[in-house]
Design a protein around this motif. Structure first.
Motif, PDB file in Angstrom:
ATOM      1  N   TRP A  10       9.516 -19.084 -37.754  1.00 17.89           N
ATOM      2  CA  TRP A  10      10.741 -19.844 -37.975  1.00 17.89           C
ATOM      3  C   TRP A  10      11.874 -18.902 -38.332  1.00 17.89           C
ATOM      4  O   TRP A  10      11.770 -18.084 -39.234  1.00 17.89           O
ATOM      5  N   ILE A  11      12.976 -19.034 -37.643  1.00 23.28           N
ATOM      6  CA  ILE A  11      14.165 -18.200 -37.872  1.00 23.28           C
ATOM      7  C   ILE A  11      14.940 -18.767 -39.059  1.00 23.28           C
ATOM      8  O   ILE A  11      15.177 -19.969 -39.138  1.00 23.28           O
ATOM      9  N   TYR A  12      15.341 -17.893 -39.972  1.00 31.17           N
ATOM     10  CA  TYR A  12      16.017 -18.287 -41.212  1.00 31.17           C
ATOM     11  C   TYR A  12      17.516 -18.513 -41.013  1.00 31.17           C
ATOM     12  O   TYR A  12      18.080 -19.467 -41.529  1.00 31.17           O
ATOM     13  N   SER A  13      18.164 -17.623 -40.268  1.00 33.32           N
ATOM     14  CA  SER A  13      19.603 -17.761 -40.046  1.00 33.32           C
ATOM     15  C   SER A  13      19.988 -17.141 -38.703  1.00 33.32           C
ATOM     16  O   SER A  13      19.275 -16.296 -38.169  1.00 33.32           O
ATOM     17  N   ILE A  14      21.114 -17.596 -38.206  1.00 31.88           N
ATOM     18  CA  ILE A  14      21.685 -17.078 -36.957  1.00 31.88           C
ATOM     19  C   ILE A  14      23.156 -16.797 -37.242  1.00 31.88           C
ATOM     20  O   ILE A  14      23.885 -17.690 -37.687  1.00 31.88           O
ATOM     21  N   ASP A  15      23.577 -15.575 -37.010  1.00 28.22           N
ATOM     22  CA  ASP A  15      24.960 -15.179 -37.294  1.00 28.22           C
ATOM     23  C   ASP A  15      25.367 -15.561 -38.718  1.00 28.22           C
ATOM     24  O   ASP A  15      26.444 -16.120 -38.950  1.00 28.22           O
ATOM     25  N   ASP A  16      24.485 -15.306 -39.669  1.00 32.87           N
ATOM     26  CA  ASP A  16      24.702 -15.586 -41.089  1.00 32.87           C
ATOM     27  C   ASP A  16      24.868 -17.072 -41.412  1.00 32.87           C
ATOM     28  O   ASP A  16      25.396 -17.429 -42.464  1.00 32.87           O
ATOM     29  N   GLN A  17      24.433 -17.947 -40.518  1.00 32.31           N
ATOM     30  CA  GLN A  17      24.451 -19.391 -40.775  1.00 32.31           C
ATOM     31  C   GLN A  17      23.007 -19.877 -40.786  1.00 32.31           C
ATOM     32  O   GLN A  17      22.221 -19.530 -39.898  1.00 32.31           O
ATOM     33  N   LEU A  18      22.667 -20.687 -41.774  1.00 32.73           N
ATOM     34  CA  LEU A  18      21.296 -21.153 -41.931  1.00 32.73           C
ATOM     35  C   LEU A  18      20.865 -22.061 -40.785  1.00 32.73           C
ATOM     36  O   LEU A  18      21.632 -22.901 -40.318  1.00 32.73           O
ATOM     37  N   THR A  19      19.630 -21.870 -40.361  1.00 30.57           N
ATOM     38  CA  THR A  19      19.000 -22.792 -39.416  1.00 30.57           C
ATOM     39  C   THR A  19      18.426 -23.957 -40.231  1.00 30.57           C
ATOM     40  O   THR A  19      18.509 -23.957 -41.467  1.00 30.57           O
ATOM     41  N   PHE A  20      17.815 -24.930 -39.567  1.00 33.11           N
ATOM     42  CA  PHE A  20      17.167 -26.025 -40.290  1.00 33.11           C
ATOM     43  C   PHE A  20      16.121 -25.447 -41.239  1.00 33.11           C
ATOM     44  O   PHE A  20      16.083 -25.796 -42.418  1.00 33.11           O
ATOM     45  N   TYR A  21      15.283 -24.543 -40.724  1.00 29.88           N
ATOM     46  CA  TYR A  21      14.274 -23.933 -41.586  1.00 29.88           C
ATOM     47  C   TYR A  21      14.922 -23.153 -42.722  1.00 29.88           C
ATOM     48  O   TYR A  21      14.470 -23.208 -43.863  1.00 29.88           O
TER      49      TYR A  21
END
Length: 159
Positions: A10-21
């Protein structure tokens, strides 16, 4: 409070923005504050990692703030279609109360993340929102009654 989530894959963040996880993991203690029993926290963590996240298309590819109510509705439909599995070759569907439980778990994450400015609460007012202000008029009551009254209360009722 211990976090029972399994972050494998599960990816935690993308471009310093939180994912659902990422939002679930970051705010896990706040999301799980009403889950007192260890078994409950473990089961709900499994619900997130084994049912909700796999059904939430794109959760590893875009931040939570980009999701819409329709994205979460599609996830619920995927969960519904997958059902509980097969028993003796027969498809076992989820009860509607279990589907509502999955909606509840999704709503908790989105609502708490919205309170922290991570995303908008795109589920407010939808079938995911179980808050008092969105109760259905003349619908089933969510009020919990005490099992017994105090002596003073009992006397007041009869007078």
């Amino acid at each position: 409070m211990e976090n029972y989530l399994n972050p494998v894959g599960w990816i935690y963040s993308i471009d310093d923005q939180l994912t659902f996880y990422g939002a679930l993991d970051t705010y896990y203690e706040e999301c799980s504050r009403r889950w007192r029993a260890v078994e409950t926290r473990q089961q709900y963590a499994r619900d997130y990692t084994e049912r909700i996240l796999p059904a939430l298309e794109g959760h590893n590819e875009r931040p939570l703030r980009e999701f819409t109510c329709e994205d979460f509705q599609r996830a619920i439909e995927r969960i519904r279609q997958q059902g509980r599995g097969r028993a003796g070759g027969k498809f076992m569907e989820y009860a509607e109360s279990t589907i509502q439980h999955f909606r509840y778990l999704i709503h908790i994450v989105v609502s708490v993340a919205a309170q922290h400015g991570v995303c908008d609460d795109v589920l407010w007012g939808s079938q995911f929102d179980l808050s008092e202000h969105n109760a259905v008029p003349n619908g089933p009551s969510r009020t919990r009654l005490k099992r017994s009254l105090t002596m003073d209360q009992e006397i007041a009722v009869w007078n």
